[in-house]
Scaffold this motif. Structure first.
Motif, short mmCIF file in Angstrom:
data_model
loop_
_atom_site.label_atom_id
_atom_site.label_comp_id
_atom_site.label_asym_id
_atom_site.label_seq_id
_atom_site.Cartn_x
_atom_site.Cartn_y
_atom_site.Cartn_z
N TYR A 201 0.87 -1.07 -0.15
CA TYR A 201 0.10 0.00 -0.05
C TYR A 201 0.76 1.17 -0.15
N THR A 202 0.26 2.36 -0.34
CA THR A 202 0.87 3.67 -0.65
C THR A 202 0.75 4.65 0.61
N GLY A 203 -0.44 4.47 1.40
CA GLY A 203 -0.66 5.45 2.39
C GLY A 203 -1.12 4.63 3.75
N THR A 204 -2.51 4.82 3.80
CA THR A 204 -3.05 4.17 4.89
C THR A 204 -3.20 2.85 4.66
N PRO A 205 -2.85 1.90 5.87
CA PRO A 205 -2.98 0.49 5.46
C PRO A 205 -4.43 0.03 5.15
N PRO A 206 -4.75 -0.79 4.31
CA PRO A 206 -5.86 -1.42 3.90
C PRO A 206 -6.39 -2.24 4.88
N PRO A 207 -7.90 -2.23 5.32
CA PRO A 207 -8.37 -2.92 6.56
C PRO A 207 -8.58 -4.52 5.97
N SER A 208 -8.79 -5.40 6.85
CA SER A 208 -9.20 -6.60 6.60
C SER A 208 -10.49 -7.00 6.63
N LEU A 209 -10.97 -8.02 6.08
CA LEU A 209 -12.30 -8.45 6.32
C LEU A 209 -12.51 -8.95 8.00
N LEU A 210 -11.44 -9.44 8.47
CA LEU A 210 -11.35 -9.93 9.97
C LEU A 210 -11.78 -8.78 10.77
N GLU A 211 -11.21 -7.67 10.42
CA GLU A 211 -11.42 -6.23 11.40
C GLU A 211 -12.99 -5.71 11.14
N ALA A 212 -13.56 -5.88 9.96
CA ALA A 212 -14.86 -5.59 9.39
C ALA A 212 -15.78 -6.67 10.44
N SER A 213 -15.45 -7.70 10.32
CA SER A 213 -16.35 -8.85 11.14
C SER A 213 -16.37 -8.36 12.61
N LYS A 214 -15.28 -7.99 13.09
CA LYS A 214 -15.27 -7.43 14.51
C LYS A 214 -15.91 -6.30 14.68
N HIS A 215 -16.04 -5.37 13.75
CA HIS A 215 -16.35 -3.96 13.82
C HIS A 215 -18.15 -4.09 13.91
N ILE A 216 -18.62 -5.23 13.45
CA ILE A 216 -19.81 -5.22 13.46
C ILE A 216 -20.56 -6.34 14.59
N GLY A 217 -19.44 -6.78 15.19
CA GLY A 217 -19.79 -7.56 16.45
C GLY A 217 -19.77 -9.14 16.25
N ASN A 218 -19.16 -9.59 14.79
CA ASN A 218 -19.14 -10.73 14.58
C ASN A 218 -17.92 -11.58 15.03
N ASP A 219 -17.60 -11.59 16.38
CA ASP A 219 -16.31 -11.88 16.99
C ASP A 219 -15.77 -13.47 16.73
N SER A 220 -16.71 -14.16 16.40
CA SER A 220 -16.27 -15.56 16.09
C SER A 220 -16.14 -15.67 14.59
N PHE A 221 -16.06 -14.78 13.89
CA PHE A 221 -15.88 -14.68 12.24
C PHE A 221 -16.91 -15.59 11.69
N LYS A 222 -18.26 -15.80 12.01
CA LYS A 222 -19.12 -16.74 11.36
C LYS A 222 -19.23 -16.40 9.79
N ASN A 223 -19.01 -17.18 9.21
CA ASN A 223 -19.21 -17.00 7.59
C ASN A 223 -18.29 -16.27 6.98
#
Length: 379
Positions: A201-223
């Motif tokens: 990356y050239t600036g801000t590090p891109p987020p991971s889908l794992l972070e997004a899962s936690k972001h909405i409360g899906n801490d077990s990464f279901k699906n």
């Protein structure tokens, strides 16, 4: 099974009757393979563990490699994984081909969706599983970000995203990824993000889908699953080190499947990969090289500096004719975008009139090749 020829085979056929000029040295900007030496400490770790060749490797991967991968995920994505939530893999290509076959084996009339343009192994997996395909088209109209059609997504069994994206260079924000996680839970499909370019990356590090899962409360990464690799990150595609991480319930059964696949990584490769996953200094240095290449491209071609990957996705009037002319008159190879995509439901190939340029060479070679491309574009 009737597989499509790979993009590079199509390119070879396109250029096979053309003799390039000898006025220039050959420049190949087609494949996303870093043209830099693998860092010495990784090579040393490989050499120093060569005595381990006498041992069979475990399908699960050695403890030190799994720990190194979990440490990488923790530091880079602020996400803690336990051992049941990650599997070391032999690169990511094998996963992208065999994981859909595992997941969809018992599904009748399975449906896969994936970004278009795409890494062709996605299509290969769809063919191998006899799945109906829904293309998530990436074009200028949607800013190269997939449009969410809930009616179509509700029919899906597996959705594959690829962000940061090859070849369009687009990235999704944490909020945008979170919307996809929400839909995966709402419509009960498995969502996998191919994150192999997350570290370029050239600036801000891109987020991971794992972070997004936690972001909405899906801490077990279901699906939710991600894959990643050190091929681009560490200039080490020959190590074949990747992982799949996320939903532990899915991975538990997938691990059983993998014991029959026979794709365990040799122990010396695992030792070298563990060293690579734990080190960030060499990755920072690589990012600076790619960022400099983008700056050179901006200077010469006037292209915007993308957020991630090491590609340029450039619009031209006729990609096939331009590719042939560039090779014949300037001895530079690039990849026509239409070889990386398929026609959508409206009969349009989103890769038409684009070329992909892989900026994987050093500064001098990059500057030389881009100057030739500029001259060809001006004709």
């Amino acid at each position: 099974m009737n597989f499509e020829p790979y993009p590079f085979e199509k390119l070879n056929n396109l250029l096979k009757n053309i003799t390039p000029t000898t006025d220039f040295s050959p420049s190949v900007l087609t494949i996303g393979e870093p043209q830099f030496e693998t860092p010495t400490f990784i090579q040393d770790a490989l050499a120093n563990s060569s005595s381990l060749l006498k041992k069979y490797p475990k399908t699960t991967g050695e403890a030190n490699l799994r720990e190194a991968m979990r440490t990488f995920v923790s530091k880079r994505f602020h996400t803690e994984l336990d051992d049941s939530q990650i599997i070391p893999t032999f690169g990511t290509r094998e996963v992208l081909f065999n994981f859909p076959q595992f997941l969809l084996f018992d599904k009748e009339n399975s449906v896969m969706a994936y970004t278009n343009p795409f890494y062709q192994i996605y299509e290969g997996a769809a063919i191998a599983t006899r799945s109906q395909v829904i293309h998530l088209n990436l074009d200028e109209e949607n800013n190269f970000k997939p449009t969410m059609n809930e009616e179509e997504l509700a029919s899906c069994d597996l959705v594959i995203l690829n962000f940061p994206n090859n070849p369009t260079t687009a990235s999704l924000t944490l909020e945008e990824l979170s919307q996809w996680v929400f839909l995966a839970l709402k419509h009960d499909f498995v969502l996998l993000n191919d994150e192999c370019y997350s570290e370029i990356y050239t600036g801000t590090p891109p987020p991971s889908l794992l972070e997004a899962s936690k972001h909405i409360g899906n801490d077990s990464f279901k699906n939710v699953l991600v894959i990643n690799s050190i091929s681009k990150r560490s200039s080490a595609p020959g190590l074949r080190s990747g992982f799949i991480a996320g939903d532990a319930e899915i991975l538990q059964e997938y691990m059983k499947y993998r014991t029959y696949v026979g794709c365990a990584s040799p122990l010396p490769l695992q030792s070298a990969a563990a060293a690579a996953w734990l080190d960030e200094e060499h990755v920072t240095a690589s990012r600076e090289i790619y960022k400099k290449n983008f700056q050179i491209a901006k200077e010469i071609l006037g292209t915007a500096i993308p957020e991630a990957t090491f590609y340029l996705w450039i619009q031209v009037e006729n990609a096939l004719e331009f590719t042939k002319k560039l090779y014949e008159k300037y001895n530079v190879k690039v990849l026509p975008g239409e070889f990386l995509a398929r026609e959508n439901s409206q009969g349009k190939n989103p890769g038409i009139s684009y070329i992909r340029i892989a900026l994987v060479e050093n500064e001098a070679k990059t500057r030389d090749a881009l100057n030739r491309i500029k001259e060809c574009l001006s004709e």
